[in-house]
Every structure is written in C-alpha cells, then in structure tokens.
Design an enzyme around this catalytic site. Structure first.
Site, PDB file in Angstrom:
ATOM      1  N   SER A 136       0.902  -1.169   0.000  1.00 50.39           N
ATOM      2  CA  SER A 136       0.000   0.000   0.000  1.00 50.39           C
ATOM      3  C   SER A 136       0.924   1.199   0.000  1.00 50.39           C
ATOM      4  O   SER A 136       2.079   1.088   0.452  1.00 50.39           O
ATOM      5  CB  SER A 136      -0.851   0.018   1.282  1.00 50.39           C
ATOM      6  N   TYR A 149      -1.833   0.544  10.769  1.00 49.08           N
ATOM      7  CA  TYR A 149      -1.837   0.018   9.394  1.00 49.08           C
ATOM      8  C   TYR A 149      -0.506   0.335   8.706  1.00 49.08           C
ATOM      9  O   TYR A 149       0.123  -0.545   8.104  1.00 49.08           O
ATOM     10  CB  TYR A 149      -3.009   0.632   8.628  1.00 49.08           C
TER      11      TYR A 149
HETATM   12  N1  NAP Z   1      -8.684  -0.896  -0.433  1.00 48.75           N
HETATM   13  C1  NAP Z   1      -7.670  -0.037  -0.369  1.00 48.75           C
HETATM   14  O1  NAP Z   1      -7.855   1.206  -0.370  1.00 48.75           O
HETATM   15  C2  NAP Z   1      -6.248  -0.543  -0.339  1.00 48.75           C
HETATM   16  C3  NAP Z   1      -5.221   0.318  -0.725  1.00 48.75           C
HETATM   17  C4  NAP Z   1      -3.905  -0.141  -0.730  1.00 48.75           C
HETATM   18  C5  NAP Z   1      -3.629  -1.444  -0.366  1.00 48.75           C
HETATM   19  N2  NAP Z   1      -4.645  -2.271   0.017  1.00 48.75           N
HETATM   20  C6  NAP Z   1      -4.291  -3.645   0.374  1.00 48.75           C
HETATM   21  O2  NAP Z   1      -4.781  -4.485  -0.651  1.00 48.75           O
HETATM   22  C7  NAP Z   1      -5.000  -5.795  -0.123  1.00 48.75           C
HETATM   23  C8  NAP Z   1      -6.378  -6.291  -0.540  1.00 48.75           C
HETATM   24  O3  NAP Z   1      -7.351  -5.483   0.071  1.00 48.75           O
HETATM   25  P1  NAP Z   1      -8.748  -5.107  -0.623  1.00 48.75           P
HETATM   26  O4  NAP Z   1      -8.802  -3.652  -0.719  1.00 48.75           O
HETATM   27  O5  NAP Z   1      -8.967  -5.923  -1.824  1.00 48.75           O
HETATM   28  O6  NAP Z   1      -9.753  -5.480   0.570  1.00 48.75           O
HETATM   29  P2  NAP Z   1     -10.738  -6.709   0.814  1.00 48.75           P
HETATM   30  O7  NAP Z   1     -11.702  -6.828  -0.290  1.00 48.75           O
HETATM   31  O8  NAP Z   1     -11.229  -6.523   2.210  1.00 48.75           O
HETATM   32  O9  NAP Z   1      -9.765  -7.972   0.729  1.00 48.75           O
HETATM   33  C9  NAP Z   1      -9.028  -8.490   1.790  1.00 48.75           C
HETATM   34  C10 NAP Z   1      -9.109  -9.996   1.718  1.00 48.75           C
HETATM   35  O10 NAP Z   1      -8.258 -10.570   2.715  1.00 48.75           O
HETATM   36  C11 NAP Z   1      -8.900 -11.716   3.222  1.00 48.75           C
HETATM   37  N3  NAP Z   1      -8.396 -11.992   4.558  1.00 48.75           N
HETATM   38  C12 NAP Z   1      -8.417 -11.162   5.641  1.00 48.75           C
HETATM   39  N4  NAP Z   1      -7.890 -11.772   6.708  1.00 48.75           N
HETATM   40  C13 NAP Z   1      -7.509 -13.017   6.293  1.00 48.75           C
HETATM   41  C14 NAP Z   1      -6.895 -14.124   6.946  1.00 48.75           C
HETATM   42  N5  NAP Z   1      -6.581 -14.072   8.260  1.00 48.75           N
HETATM   43  N6  NAP Z   1      -6.628 -15.247   6.229  1.00 48.75           N
HETATM   44  C15 NAP Z   1      -6.961 -15.304   4.917  1.00 48.75           C
HETATM   45  N7  NAP Z   1      -7.540 -14.291   4.245  1.00 48.75           N
HETATM   46  C16 NAP Z   1      -7.817 -13.152   4.928  1.00 48.75           C
HETATM   47  C17 NAP Z   1     -10.388 -11.359   3.227  1.00 48.75           C
HETATM   48  O11 NAP Z   1     -11.198 -12.510   3.084  1.00 48.75           O
HETATM   49  P3  NAP Z   1     -11.851 -13.308   4.324  1.00 48.75           P
HETATM   50  O12 NAP Z   1     -12.259 -12.247   5.324  1.00 48.75           O
HETATM   51  O13 NAP Z   1     -12.969 -14.049   3.708  1.00 48.75           O
HETATM   52  O14 NAP Z   1     -10.765 -14.200   4.812  1.00 48.75           O
HETATM   53  C18 NAP Z   1     -10.512 -10.519   1.956  1.00 48.75           C
HETATM   54  O15 NAP Z   1     -10.892 -11.300   0.850  1.00 48.75           O
HETATM   55  C19 NAP Z   1      -4.801  -5.681   1.398  1.00 48.75           C
HETATM   56  O16 NAP Z   1      -3.512  -6.147   1.725  1.00 48.75           O
HETATM   57  C20 NAP Z   1      -4.904  -4.179   1.655  1.00 48.75           C
HETATM   58  O17 NAP Z   1      -4.164  -3.799   2.793  1.00 48.75           O
HETATM   59  C21 NAP Z   1      -5.942  -1.862   0.033  1.00 48.75           C
END
Ligand code: NAP
Length: 225
Positions: A136, A149
């Site tokens: 991120s 975070y």
């Molecule tokens: N959205 C943003 O603005 C943003 C920006 C920069 C970076 N990111 C990063 O991008 C990545 C993906 O995030 P996203 O935005 O796509 O959010 P998201 O849709 O909430 O995806 C996160 C995924 O991680 C899984 N997860 C969480 N805890 C877990 C665990 N203990 N074991 C296995 N799976 C787990 C969740 O599925 P389950 O709960 O079903 O396990 C979910 O599918 C993350 O690393 C986030 O920090 C996000």
C-alpha cells in the site's frame, strides 16, 4: 499447469488479480477464510475457461499454512504466491484496541511471512517463480490516523526488500506492489474514508499491476483529485 496462490482471493484486489492471472493461463489457488466468496471467484474464473481451486485458510495460523502448503505441493506445480490478504483499522492511535493491533500485525505481517516461508522452499527447488506482496502507499509514508496500518505495511516493505536482496541471484522474482486507495470491501464499516467510490476500482489496479509485472517495485499512486 503452473499454480499461483492468491490470499484474500474472495474479494477486492485479490479477486481481480486471480481473474487476471487465470486469463494468462495459470491455475489459481484461491485462499481465504470465507468459502462462499472464494467459490464466487472460482465460478467467475471457470466461466471464462480458466482453472481455479478454493482453499479455506486463515493465514494467521502457521501450522495450518505449513500443512496446507505441503498438500498443495503434492497436488499442484506451485509457481507463485500473491500475498494480498490484509486488514486495516483506522483512527487516532490512542483510541485503537490491543485486538486491532494484534489482528493487523498477525494478518498483514505474520500472515505474509508464514505464507512466504511455507512456499519459498518449493519455488527455490525449481528455481523459478513469483512472490508478490501487496503493500500500500501506507508502506511508503506515514499517514494520519493510520499508525497501526502503516506500521504493518512498512514491516511488509522491509520484509520484501530484504527478500529481494536475499534471492536476487535465483529464478524467484519478488515484487513489492504499493497502491493508493481502492474501492473495495476493505472500507466497509469504516468512516476513515468519506467516499471510497472516488478511488480506483480493484479491476483497474489489477490491470496496472499485471502490465508492470516485469518490475521489482510497482507503485500506483492515487490520481490527484
Ligand atoms: N482498499 C484499499 O484502499 C487498499 C489500498 C492499498 C492497499 N490495500 C491492500 O490491498 C489488499 C487487498 O485489500 P482489498 O482492498 O482488496 O480489501 P478486501 O476486499 O477486504 O480484501 C481483503 C481480503 O483478505 C482476506 N483476509 C483477511 N484476513 C484473512 C486471513 N486471516 N486469512 C486469509 N484471508 C484473509 C479477506 O477474506 P476473508 O475475510 O474471507 O478471509 C478478503 O478477501 C490488502 O492487503 C490491503 O491492505 C488496500
């Protein structure tokens, strides 16, 4: 057929990256804790003639991670890991709970390390493969009300840069991917961001990531609004 594991493949960026890698001809191992959402991603991949399997896995559990990787290595030609699963809790640092701190580090940091430690020996054996850590822009600079975070993402940055130096002379490519805000379920239930719909979609970010896979470091800043 070469297999790539994507953690957090049931939603957001993980889902879109899984669909994109499947379109490139890889078999996808869709990992996450929620079977229903993994099945949805799997169905979407199969409807487009791709190949995928679901893997119920909590990346915070090192024993389960090791055991499942052992089995996967027997069943599939493991080629890659996308450490994408992550959580975030936002707000003033002093208002955060110990549980939020624990959850953030056990998922974003330890989960990424457990998964990488479990797959690397298999990749090094064939001397080819890919490990991509979804970080991120919170791993590039500190941000107000994002202390925990950012701390977790800085840790993943340090881990990734160190692995890049350590495995530089091998056929295993290690990529650090930093992106700004995305409009995903990540923001559900959070008031930290007023309007996440202003962010790039996960599909758009996945598209940029896929076009920059030749790089060691991918940086996708949010467009200036
Ligand atoms: N959205 C943003 O603005 C943003 C920006 C920069 C970076 N990111 C990063 O991008 C990545 C993906 O995030 P996203 O935005 O796509 O959010 P998201 O849709 O909430 O995806 C996160 C995924 O991680 C899984 N997860 C969480 N805890 C877990 C665990 N203990 N074991 C296995 N799976 C787990 C969740 O599925 P389950 O709960 O079903 O396990 C979910 O599918 C993350 O690393 C986030 O920090 C996000």
């Amino acid at each position: 057929m070469k297999s790539i594991i994507v953690t957090g493949a049931g939603s957001g960026l993980g889902k879109e990256l899984s669909i994109s890698f499947a379109q490139k001809g890889y078999h996808l191992i869709l990992a996450g804790r929620t079977e229903k959402s993994l099945t949805k991603t799997k169905t979407e991949i199969e409807q487009n003639d791709g190949k995928a399997s679901s893997l119920e896995l909590d990346i915070r559990n090192p024993e389960d991670v090791k055991e499942k990787l052992l089995i996967l290595n027997k069943d599939f030609d493991l080629y890659g890991l996308i450490n994408n699963a992550g959580v975030g809790f936002f707000g003033p640092f002093l208002e955060s709970s110990d549980q939020e701190l624990e959850d953030t580090f056990s998922t974003n940091v330890l989960g990424t390390l457990h998964m990488t430690k479990a797959i690397l020996p298999y990749l090094l054996k064939t001397n080819e493969g890919l490990v991509m850590n979804i970080i991120s822009t919170a791993g590039l600079r500190g941000k107000k009300n994002e202390a925990i975070y950012c701390a977790s993402k800085f840790a993943v940055r340090g881990f990734t840069e160190s692995l890049q130096a350590e495995y530089d002379q091998t056929g295993v490519k290690i990529i650090a991917a930093y992106m700004g805000g995305m409009d995903t379920p990540f923001w559900n239930g959070s008031s930290h961001i007023a309007d996440p719909s202003k962010f790039r979609s996960a599909r758009e970010v996945a598209g940029i990531v896929m076009s920059e896979l030749h790089k060691d470091t991918i940086i996708i800043e949010s467009p200036k609004t």
